[in-house]
Scaffold this motif. Structure first.
Motif, short mmCIF file in Angstrom:
data_model
loop_
_atom_site.label_atom_id
_atom_site.label_comp_id
_atom_site.label_asym_id
_atom_site.label_seq_id
_atom_site.Cartn_x
_atom_site.Cartn_y
_atom_site.Cartn_z
N ARG A 4 5.91 2.99 -0.71
CA ARG A 4 5.20 1.71 -0.82
C ARG A 4 5.62 0.82 0.34
NH1 ARG A 4 5.10 0.15 -7.25
NH2 ARG A 4 3.96 -1.67 -6.45
N CYS A 5 4.62 0.33 1.07
CA CYS A 5 4.90 -0.38 2.31
C CYS A 5 4.01 -1.60 2.47
CB CYS A 5 4.64 0.53 3.53
SG CYS A 5 5.71 1.97 3.64
N VAL A 33 0.86 -1.19 0.00
CA VAL A 33 0.00 0.00 0.00
C VAL A 33 0.89 1.24 0.00
CG1 VAL A 33 -2.02 -1.04 1.08
CG2 VAL A 33 -0.20 -0.14 2.54
N VAL A 34 0.37 2.34 -0.53
CA VAL A 34 1.12 3.59 -0.61
C VAL A 34 0.81 4.40 0.64
CG1 VAL A 34 1.51 5.69 -1.95
CG2 VAL A 34 0.99 3.53 -3.12
N VAL A 35 1.78 4.51 1.53
CA VAL A 35 1.59 5.13 2.84
C VAL A 35 2.01 6.59 2.80
CG1 VAL A 35 2.44 5.15 5.22
CG2 VAL A 35 1.79 2.99 4.14
N TRP A 36 1.15 7.44 3.32
CA TRP A 36 1.52 8.85 3.52
C TRP A 36 0.77 9.39 4.72
CZ3 TRP A 36 -1.24 13.68 2.66
CH2 TRP A 36 -0.42 14.80 2.87
N VAL A 57 1.69 -2.37 14.18
CA VAL A 57 2.88 -2.96 14.80
C VAL A 57 4.07 -3.01 13.85
CG1 VAL A 57 1.55 -4.30 16.47
CG2 VAL A 57 2.09 -5.32 14.25
N ALA A 58 3.84 -2.82 12.55
CA ALA A 58 4.97 -2.83 11.62
C ALA A 58 4.62 -2.04 10.37
CB ALA A 58 5.34 -4.26 11.24
N VAL A 59 5.55 -1.20 9.94
CA VAL A 59 5.46 -0.48 8.67
C VAL A 59 6.81 -0.68 7.99
CG1 VAL A 59 5.04 1.72 7.53
CG2 VAL A 59 3.92 1.25 9.72
N GLU A 60 6.84 -1.59 7.01
CA GLU A 60 8.09 -1.98 6.37
C GLU A 60 8.00 -1.77 4.86
OE1 GLU A 60 10.65 -2.81 8.03
OE2 GLU A 60 9.81 -3.24 10.03
N PRO A 61 9.13 -1.72 4.17
CA PRO A 61 9.10 -1.58 2.71
C PRO A 61 8.27 -2.69 2.06
CG PRO A 61 11.32 -1.24 3.53
CD PRO A 61 10.51 -1.73 4.69
N GLY A 70 -2.66 -4.20 -1.98
CA GLY A 70 -2.80 -2.86 -2.53
C GLY A 70 -2.27 -2.71 -3.93
N GLY A 71 -1.32 -3.55 -4.31
CA GLY A 71 -0.78 -3.52 -5.65
C GLY A 71 -0.13 -2.21 -6.04
N GLY A 72 0.28 -1.42 -5.05
CA GLY A 72 0.90 -0.12 -5.34
C GLY A 72 -0.07 0.92 -5.87
N LYS A 73 -1.37 0.62 -5.84
CA LYS A 73 -2.38 1.55 -6.36
C LYS A 73 -3.45 1.89 -5.33
CE LYS A 73 -1.87 0.18 -11.20
NZ LYS A 73 -2.58 -0.28 -12.42
N THR A 74 -3.17 1.57 -4.08
CA THR A 74 -4.08 1.91 -2.99
C THR A 74 -3.30 2.68 -1.94
OG1 THR A 74 -5.45 -0.07 -3.31
CG2 THR A 74 -5.58 1.00 -1.18
N ALA A 75 -3.77 3.87 -1.60
CA ALA A 75 -3.12 4.67 -0.56
C ALA A 75 -3.68 4.30 0.80
CB ALA A 75 -3.32 6.16 -0.82
N MET A 76 -2.80 4.19 1.77
CA MET A 76 -3.20 4.08 3.18
C MET A 76 -2.90 5.41 3.84
SD MET A 76 -1.88 1.60 6.29
CE MET A 76 -2.75 0.12 5.79
N LEU A 77 -3.96 6.10 4.24
CA LEU A 77 -3.85 7.42 4.86
C LEU A 77 -4.45 7.36 6.26
CD1 LEU A 77 -5.28 9.56 1.91
CD2 LEU A 77 -2.88 8.96 2.30
#
Length: 428
Positions: free
Chosen positions: A20-21, A8-11, A31-35, A47-54
């Motif tokens: 991308r995480c 997912v795309v985290v911002w 508990v974890a935010v990793e590449p 997420g396939g790199g096309k879903t943002a997690m905000l």
């Protein structure tokens, strides 16, 4: 319970750029935010790199059950709107109507990515129960309006009882005391409320300088200035003071408000719709004042859409000051997320970060208006091009509450039927 969100795309407001995480949650926490690619195995949301997690939005000022009063008294100034159209109808509200109106508001908010809301109204035990049942985070206070000083004992007792019963409930509820405004609560009683809040380490929500003439009708003793009033009343001594509106703060006095326990809740659409004016938000941020964003109630806005509110807040400051550099995308997103959470006492909410609450939305970036986004420019796309229709999923405290148009903790059909019945009674 563990959940995995893969690629997912985290911002969030503390990130320079998106990334991308893979994100793992456990119960109510991140508990974890990793590449992306770190967690290759196990069931996951892909997420396939096309879903943002905000981070989920925090609606920092409102009156949730006023969804039942939406559309009443349109195109009127504030005091006329309150006295002639709103207050007479509110007298007919009961606890079940408040529960129903709150459910209606929560559906509105969850479908648009809001995971936490502030609320000042009546029958607040019903609001707390509705929020807990739905799984939403909330900062709640019983609104205190005193027609006469003798009303004080009961209304303050109601507010303190709410705190005793619900503060910290389910890890989702924080309780504040809620004096409505200086013009509806006499100074002596305001001091008593502030002292009670300070003694019990509770925050306070307060309407503040919403209209041009508000201070002239407040009847403050000795001609106190607004800032002198806050200090003399003891309001500045509470652990969190959330000042809603702040339209008519004197810019020269803004350094007074730059305190770690004070947050201004900016309500741009409601203030413009009621003709109250526009808060000097750009000047507030320059003076290091903490600013959050709220929608106000649905009867004055009339939306509970924080995407709409956030975009308008940014554009209004740029346009009114004729300066396009003011209120950046990151600034306004911080206001709509982590600033509001902290103002309501949720210190570890509002960021996509290990140890923070798992309160977030999943946003579809595979849409025409996102063509051209990248990791550096995504903030601008979110704030200026994005909309609530992009929200696919809303999660609070690790629990999916809304997904692809469906509410997982609220019976939509039942809630809508109850709301329609309540509206007919209120407007009969």
């Amino acid at each position: 319970m563990q959940s995995l969100y893969r690629d997912v795309v985290v911002w969030d407001a503390e990130s320079e750029s998106a990334r991308r995480c893979d994100v793992r949650t456990e119960d109510a926490r991140i508990v974890a935010v990793e590449p992306a690619g770190s967690f290759r195995y196990g069931p996951a949301y892909e997420g396939g790199g096309k879903t943002a997690m905000l981070p989920g939005f925090v609606n920092a000022h409102g009156h949730a059950a006023m969804t039942l009063l939406r559309g009443l008294g349109e195109d009127l100034p504030l005091m006329e709107w309150l006295e002639q159209r709103i207050w007479p109808v509110e007298r007919r509200l009961d606890g079940e109507m408040i529960y129903t109106g709150t459910e209606l508001a929560m559906m509105d908010m969850l479908s648009t990515g809001t995971t936490c809301f502030a609320d000042m109204y009546d029958f607040m035990d019903k609001v707390a129960e509705a929020a807990l049942a739905a799984g939403m985070r909330a900062g709640l206070c019983r609104g205190i309006v005193l027609a006469k000083p003798s009303d004080m004992e009961k209304k303050l007792s109601d507010g303190l009882r709410l705190a005793e019963s619900y503060n910290g409930a389910g890890g989702l509820i924080s309780v504040q005391l809620g004096p409505h405004a200086p013009y509806t609560v006499p100074f002596a009683q305001m001091k008593e409320i502030a002292a009670a809040a300070a003694e019990r380490e509770l925050g306070i929500q307060l309407h503040w300088l919403e209209t041009r003439n508000e201070w002239s009708i407040a009847g403050t003793p000795g001609g106190l200035s607004p800032e002198e009033y806050l200090e003399a009343s003891g309001l500045t001594d509470v652990n969190h003071l959330l000042l809603a509106h702040c339209v008519w703060i004197d810019k020269e006095k803004l350094p007074f408000y730059a305190r770690p326990n004070i947050t201004a809740a900016h309500n741009p659409k409601s203030n413009w719709k009621l003709g109250s004016g526009s808060a000097p938000v750009a000047a507030m941020l320059e003076a290091k004042v903490s600013v959050a964003i709220g929608t106000d109630g649905a009867s004055s806005n009339n939306r509970l859409d924080m995407w709409d509110e956030m975009r308008f807040a940014a554009l209004a400051q740029k346009g009114s000051n004729m300066n396009p550099t003011l209120l950046s995308a990151r600034d306004v997103f911080r206001m709509a997320t982590v600033a509001g959470a902290r103002a309501l006492g949720f210190e570890n909410t509002g960021l996509i970060k290990e140890g923070y609450t798992a309160d977030f939305m999943l946003v579809d970036l595979d849409r025409p208006h996102y063509v051209g986004w990248d990791m550096d420019n995504l903030p601008g796309y979110i704030v200026y091009a994005g909309s609530s229709s992009d929200v696919k999923t809303t999660v609070a405290a690790g629990r999916v509450l809304y997904h692809n148009g469906e509410f997982l903790t609220i019976d939509r059909s039942k809630a809508m039927a109850k709301a329609e019945a309540a509206r007919k009674i209120l407007t009969a």
